[in-house]
Write a protein that holds these residues in place. Structure first.
Motif, PDB file in Angstrom:
ATOM      1  N   ALA A 168       1.000  -1.521   0.021  1.00 21.71           N
ATOM      2  CA  ALA A 168      -0.156   0.102   0.177  1.00 21.71           C
ATOM      3  C   ALA A 168       0.689   1.535  -0.042  1.00 21.71           C
ATOM      4  O   ALA A 168       0.832   1.672  -0.420  1.00 21.71           O
ATOM      5  CB  ALA A 168      -0.875  -0.128   1.023  1.00 21.71           C
ATOM      6  N   GLU A 169       1.655   1.152   0.540  1.00 18.75           N
ATOM      7  CA  GLU A 169       3.146   2.085   0.545  1.00 18.75           C
ATOM      8  C   GLU A 169       3.883   2.831  -1.279  1.00 18.75           C
ATOM      9  O   GLU A 169       3.253   4.041  -0.650  1.00 18.75           O
ATOM     10  CB  GLU A 169       4.397   2.078   1.862  1.00 18.75           C
ATOM     11  CG  GLU A 169       5.022   2.973   1.670  1.00 18.75           C
ATOM     12  CD  GLU A 169       4.232   4.304   2.303  1.00 18.75           C
ATOM     13  OE1 GLU A 169       5.099   5.547   2.250  1.00 18.75           O
ATOM     14  OE2 GLU A 169       3.467   4.479   3.454  1.00 18.75           O
ATOM     15  N   ARG A 170       3.414   1.042  -1.150  1.00 13.01           N
ATOM     16  CA  ARG A 170       4.756   1.970  -2.627  1.00 13.01           C
ATOM     17  C   ARG A 170       2.886   2.318  -3.631  1.00 13.01           C
ATOM     18  O   ARG A 170       3.756   3.359  -5.096  1.00 13.01           O
ATOM     19  CB  ARG A 170       5.277   0.816  -3.472  1.00 13.01           C
ATOM     20  CG  ARG A 170       5.825   0.120  -3.176  1.00 13.01           C
ATOM     21  CD  ARG A 170       7.058  -0.857  -3.800  1.00 13.01           C
ATOM     22  NE  ARG A 170       7.717  -1.577  -3.141  1.00 13.01           N
ATOM     23  CZ  ARG A 170       8.234  -2.899  -2.733  1.00 13.01           C
ATOM     24  NH1 ARG A 170       7.674  -3.644  -3.511  1.00 13.01           N
ATOM     25  NH2 ARG A 170       9.373  -2.695  -2.511  1.00 13.01           N
ATOM     26  N   GLU A 171       2.039   1.894  -3.734  1.00 10.09           N
ATOM     27  CA  GLU A 171       1.087   2.499  -4.375  1.00 10.09           C
ATOM     28  C   GLU A 171       0.492   3.734  -4.123  1.00 10.09           C
ATOM     29  O   GLU A 171       0.367   4.230  -4.642  1.00 10.09           O
ATOM     30  CB  GLU A 171      -0.216   1.402  -4.804  1.00 10.09           C
ATOM     31  CG  GLU A 171      -0.538   0.266  -5.109  1.00 10.09           C
ATOM     32  CD  GLU A 171      -1.761  -0.308  -4.584  1.00 10.09           C
ATOM     33  OE1 GLU A 171      -2.589   0.260  -3.680  1.00 10.09           O
ATOM     34  OE2 GLU A 171      -2.072  -1.638  -4.603  1.00 10.09           O
ATOM     35  N   ARG A 172       0.915   3.980  -2.536  1.00 10.41           N
ATOM     36  CA  ARG A 172       0.719   5.713  -2.161  1.00 10.41           C
ATOM     37  C   ARG A 172       1.763   6.338  -3.248  1.00 10.41           C
ATOM     38  O   ARG A 172       1.975   7.667  -3.656  1.00 10.41           O
ATOM     39  CB  ARG A 172       0.618   5.824  -0.837  1.00 10.41           C
ATOM     40  CG  ARG A 172      -1.071   6.046  -0.657  1.00 10.41           C
ATOM     41  CD  ARG A 172      -0.940   5.886   0.933  1.00 10.41           C
ATOM     42  NE  ARG A 172      -0.578   4.718   1.127  1.00 10.41           N
ATOM     43  CZ  ARG A 172      -0.534   4.229   3.358  1.00 10.41           C
ATOM     44  NH1 ARG A 172       0.228   5.159   3.672  1.00 10.41           N
ATOM     45  NH2 ARG A 172       0.200   3.343   4.026  1.00 10.41           N
ATOM     46  N   VAL A 210       4.093  10.445  -6.907  1.00 16.48           N
ATOM     47  CA  VAL A 210       4.361  10.674  -8.186  1.00 16.48           C
ATOM     48  C   VAL A 210       2.912  11.228  -9.298  1.00 16.48           C
ATOM     49  O   VAL A 210       3.747  12.007 -10.143  1.00 16.48           O
ATOM     50  CB  VAL A 210       5.949   9.863  -8.584  1.00 16.48           C
ATOM     51  CG1 VAL A 210       5.948   9.239  -9.876  1.00 16.48           C
ATOM     52  CG2 VAL A 210       6.499   9.343  -7.387  1.00 16.48           C
ATOM     53  N   ALA A 211       2.741  10.468  -9.346  1.00 18.77           N
ATOM     54  CA  ALA A 211       1.556  10.431 -10.958  1.00 18.77           C
ATOM     55  C   ALA A 211       1.234  12.160 -10.740  1.00 18.77           C
ATOM     56  O   ALA A 211       0.654  12.760 -11.364  1.00 18.77           O
ATOM     57  CB  ALA A 211       0.982   9.467 -10.606  1.00 18.77           C
ATOM     58  N   ASN A 212       0.417  12.330  -8.880  1.00 19.81           N
ATOM     59  CA  ASN A 212       0.177  13.429  -9.186  1.00 19.81           C
ATOM     60  C   ASN A 212       1.210  14.779  -9.378  1.00 19.81           C
ATOM     61  O   ASN A 212       0.560  15.957 -10.351  1.00 19.81           O
ATOM     62  CB  ASN A 212      -0.750  13.560  -7.424  1.00 19.81           C
ATOM     63  CG  ASN A 212      -1.829  12.854  -7.174  1.00 19.81           C
ATOM     64  OD1 ASN A 212      -2.582  12.600  -8.028  1.00 19.81           O
ATOM     65  ND2 ASN A 212      -2.080  12.310  -5.776  1.00 19.81           N
ATOM     66  N   VAL A 216       2.815  19.561 -12.645  1.00 21.93           N
ATOM     67  CA  VAL A 216       3.861  20.004 -13.947  1.00 21.93           C
ATOM     68  C   VAL A 216       3.265  20.089 -15.030  1.00 21.93           C
ATOM     69  O   VAL A 216       3.574  21.058 -15.601  1.00 21.93           O
ATOM     70  CB  VAL A 216       5.118  19.497 -13.036  1.00 21.93           C
ATOM     71  CG1 VAL A 216       5.851  20.085 -14.816  1.00 21.93           C
ATOM     72  CG2 VAL A 216       5.648  19.138 -12.008  1.00 21.93           C
ATOM     73  N   ALA A 217       2.865  19.486 -15.459  1.00 28.17           N
ATOM     74  CA  ALA A 217       2.001  19.144 -16.897  1.00 28.17           C
ATOM     75  C   ALA A 217       0.588  20.397 -16.586  1.00 28.17           C
ATOM     76  O   ALA A 217       1.697  20.336 -17.590  1.00 28.17           O
ATOM     77  CB  ALA A 217       1.889  17.691 -17.300  1.00 28.17           C
ATOM     78  N   GLY A 260      -5.028  21.503  -1.573  1.00 30.33           N
ATOM     79  CA  GLY A 260      -4.199  20.753  -0.508  1.00 30.33           C
ATOM     80  C   GLY A 260      -2.961  19.660  -1.624  1.00 30.33           C
ATOM     81  O   GLY A 260      -2.140  19.736  -1.322  1.00 30.33           O
ATOM     82  N   THR A 261      -3.213  18.760  -2.633  1.00 30.11           N
ATOM     83  CA  THR A 261      -2.381  17.688  -2.714  1.00 30.11           C
ATOM     84  C   THR A 261      -1.678  18.649  -3.472  1.00 30.11           C
ATOM     85  O   THR A 261       0.116  18.439  -3.840  1.00 30.11           O
ATOM     86  CB  THR A 261      -3.146  17.303  -4.351  1.00 30.11           C
ATOM     87  OG1 THR A 261      -3.601  16.363  -3.310  1.00 30.11           O
ATOM     88  CG2 THR A 261      -2.087  16.302  -4.503  1.00 30.11           C
TER      89      THR A 261
END
Length: 187
Positions: free
Chosen positions: A2-6, A11-13, A18-19, A49-50
């Motif tokens: 779950a930590e890796r998925e977060r 990273v995707a967010n 940035v894009a 917030g993100t």
């Protein structure tokens, strides 16, 4: 797991933010003053917030947009050289540099001088190296004149900074065309 998925989600967010900021800058003709963070968050599909968790200030976001733009520009050298003659690769790269210059111009206008200096000093060598690679390949096959180095071309490209925003789309490609003509090895 779950930590890796977060982390992957974070990273995707960050990449989407940035894009989205890059797209907003492009639409505003590089004017960072027109960059609205709430619009960036919405376009990236994240909450404010993100956005602020990743980029606490507008300057942090703009600095990351600049870094990403520079990385994309530098990373295009190898594929361009693989697909085109050295002079054609250089020409295409310089046209891609026009977009980089538009973003850089907006970032420079929005970030305080000391922060910009730190950002630029830590990154500009990458641009010099990419340009030098293109020039060296062109010289090696006889397409680019001898005696020209990246510093010469960067000084010429400084003309881009003097183009009024309203004239950018018409003048920037012409300036690049004149520079490329000057880089051709004389017959």
């Amino acid at each position: 797991m779950a930590e890796r998925e977060r982390r992957a989600d974070a990273v995707a967010n960050r990449d989407r933010i940035v894009a989205a900021a890059r797209a907003e800058l492009s639409e505003s003709n590089g004017d960072a003053d027109d960059l609205k963070l709430h619009r960036v968050a919405k376009a990236a599909g994240v909450g404010q917030g993100t956005l602020y968790r990743h980029f606490p200030t507008r300057e942090h976001l703009l600095a990351e947009v600049y870094r990403a733009e520079l990385t994309q520009l530098v990373d295009t050298v190898a594929p361009l050289l693989a697909e085109h003659s050295p002079l054609e690769a250089l020409t295409r790269w310089l046209h891609r540099l026009i977009e980089y210059a538009r973003v850089k111009r907006g970032v420079m206008a929005a970030i305080e001088v000391p922060a910009w200096r730190d950002l630029y000093d830590g990154q500009h060598h990458r641009l010099d190296e990419a340009l030098e690679t293109l020039l060296d390949r062109g010289k090696a096959v006889g397409e680019v004149r001898d005696g020209v180095d990246a510093a010469d071309v960067i000084l010429l490209l400084g003309a881009l900074s003097r183009i009024p925003g309203a004239e950018w789309n018409a003048r920037a490609p012409r300036i690049v065309a004149v520079i490329v003509d000057g880089l051709r090895r004389p017959a």
